[in-house]
Design a protein around this motif. Structure first.
Motif, PDB file in Angstrom:
ATOM      1  N   THR A 195      35.719  38.545  37.782  1.00  0.00           N
ATOM      2  CA  THR A 195      35.620  37.983  39.132  1.00  0.00           C
ATOM      3  C   THR A 195      34.266  38.371  39.711  1.00  0.00           C
ATOM      4  O   THR A 195      33.809  39.510  39.562  1.00  0.00           O
ATOM      5  CB  THR A 195      36.734  38.509  40.055  1.00  0.00           C
ATOM      6  N   THR A 230      32.393  38.298  43.362  1.00  0.00           N
ATOM      7  CA  THR A 230      32.644  38.143  44.795  1.00  0.00           C
ATOM      8  C   THR A 230      31.367  38.449  45.548  1.00  0.00           C
ATOM      9  O   THR A 230      30.780  39.524  45.380  1.00  0.00           O
ATOM     10  CB  THR A 230      33.765  39.084  45.273  1.00  0.00           C
ATOM     11  N   GLU A 237      35.751  33.863  37.629  1.00  0.00           N
ATOM     12  CA  GLU A 237      36.110  33.288  38.928  1.00  0.00           C
ATOM     13  C   GLU A 237      35.039  33.693  39.939  1.00  0.00           C
ATOM     14  O   GLU A 237      34.725  34.883  40.079  1.00  0.00           O
ATOM     15  CB  GLU A 237      37.484  33.785  39.383  1.00  0.00           C
TER      16      GLU A 237
END
Length: 375
Positions: A304, A306, A266
């Protein structure tokens, strides 16, 4: 002047002093022997004084005062002047204390000028005294100072040469490190993907074989093109490609290639994020290396990525949930994290990696908005 030449000069000067003790031609003609008592000493005494003065000449560099005393004695007894010239020259060249030079020169000047003044008057005494007592000191001082300046310049040139060699060696080391980082970033990621695709092809047992083989072929061609470009720059000095280096905007494509392999990734990028090109490129390479490691060590983990701002800098966090240990199908040399750490440091940032308490792994990098490339 080499040591052998200096020794020849010393022997010649010593011979002149010995000859001055016995030959009237090297003695002052204003006196009948001694300038102090105006009497001639026995020849044997004159010869002994000449020999002693000659021996003092041989050690004048280490013991200039020995020659100074011998020259005064030879002048007072024989009125021989060659030793005076050598003694005063050694005084300027080899006596370090300026106060000692002044006192000794004044003493010599008084002992030489007085008898000369009485014998020939001031018109002859002044220039002769200057030539015997002051001139040689000035010449010795000048030559010694010049020699020291030349030695200092030579030492500085050698030091500059050593420093330049160190700078060249450092530049070469930095260049080698840069080449190693580029080789790792350009090749390792794509080769790892090829190995993983090949593993998937083996596991598929014929299903989707054409599609997987096509993906391997595309990745292999891209890797070969990048290798040719890099080798051409190294071997032939060819110009580096002018295409922009990948940055934050290319993260979506990078993540998509991992998702296509079955990795659950993600991506979260802060809207409107803009940073210097070098910082964005470092962000891309950190994410690339982190995803490569996830592919190799925890392919079933959820990951993930970020990217956002943290005050006046860029904050990047890559975190995976971890998984059971798997076969390392693409073992690395352990230089990946070291390489991205160096990239982050070169733009003035910091990199931290750690294992999470509940399993998994985290890569956290902070980089300034203003690139501080170290050169």
């Amino acid at each position: 002047m080499g040591p052998g030449q200096r020794r020849v000069v010393d022997v010649l000067l010593a011979a002149v002093c010995v000859l001055a003790g016995a030959w009237d031609g090297l003695q002052s003609g204003l006196f009948n022997g001694s300038p102090l008592v105006n009497e001639r000493a026995p020849l044997a005494v004159n010869v002994v004084l000449g020999i002693l003065t000659g021996l003092a000449v041989l050690v004048r560099r280490s013991r200039p005062m020995l020659l100074y005393g011998s020259a005064l004695l030879c002048w007072g007894v024989v009125s021989a002047y060659p030793a005076l010239l050598m003694a005063q020259f050694s005084l300027g060249a080899h006596v370090r204390s300026a106060w000692h030079r002044v006192v000794l020169t004044a003493t010599m000047l008084a002992l030489v000028t007085g008898p000369l003044w009485r014998a020939g008057g001031g018109d002859s005494a002044v220039p002769i005294s200057f030539a015997l007592c002051i001139g040689p000191v000035l010449v010795g001082l000048y030559l010694t100072s010049r020699r020291e300046v030349l030695a200092s310049l030579e030492e500085r040139a050698l030091r500059n040469e050593r420093e330049e060699r160190l700078r060249i060696d450092q530049a070469r080391a930095e260049e080698r490190a840069q080449i190693a980082r580029d080789m790792h970033d350009v090749v390792t990621h794509r080769v790892s993907l090829m190995v993983l695709h090949a593993t998937a092809l083996e596991s598929a047992q014929g299903r989707d074989a054409v599609a997987i083989a096509s993906q391997i072929q595309g990745i292999g061609r891209a890797a070969l093109n990048e290798l040719r470009t890099l080798v051409g720059v190294l071997r032939d000095g060819a110009a580096a490609p002018l295409r922009p280096q990948p940055g934050v905007n290319d993260l979506e494509e990078l993540v998509a290639s991992s998702v296509a392999l079955g990795l659950a990734v993600e991506l979260r990028v802060e809207d409107g994020l803009r940073a210097p090109a070098l910082v964005e490129h470092a962000v891309y390479r950190v994410v690339q290396e982190a995803l490569t490691n996830v592919h190799k060590h925890a392919s079933d983990a959820r990951t993930t990525v970020t990217v956002g701002t943290d005050g006046d800098g860029v904050l990047l966090v890559v975190r995976d949930s971890g998984s059971a240990p798997m076969l390392d199908v693409a073992p690395g040399g352990g230089h990946g994290l070291l390489g991205i750490s160096e990239r982050v440091r070169l733009v003035g940032g910091t990199l931290r990696t750690r294992r999470l308490p509940g399993g998994g792994f985290e890569v956290l990098a902070r980089m300034p908005m203003v690139s501080e490339v170290l050169r």
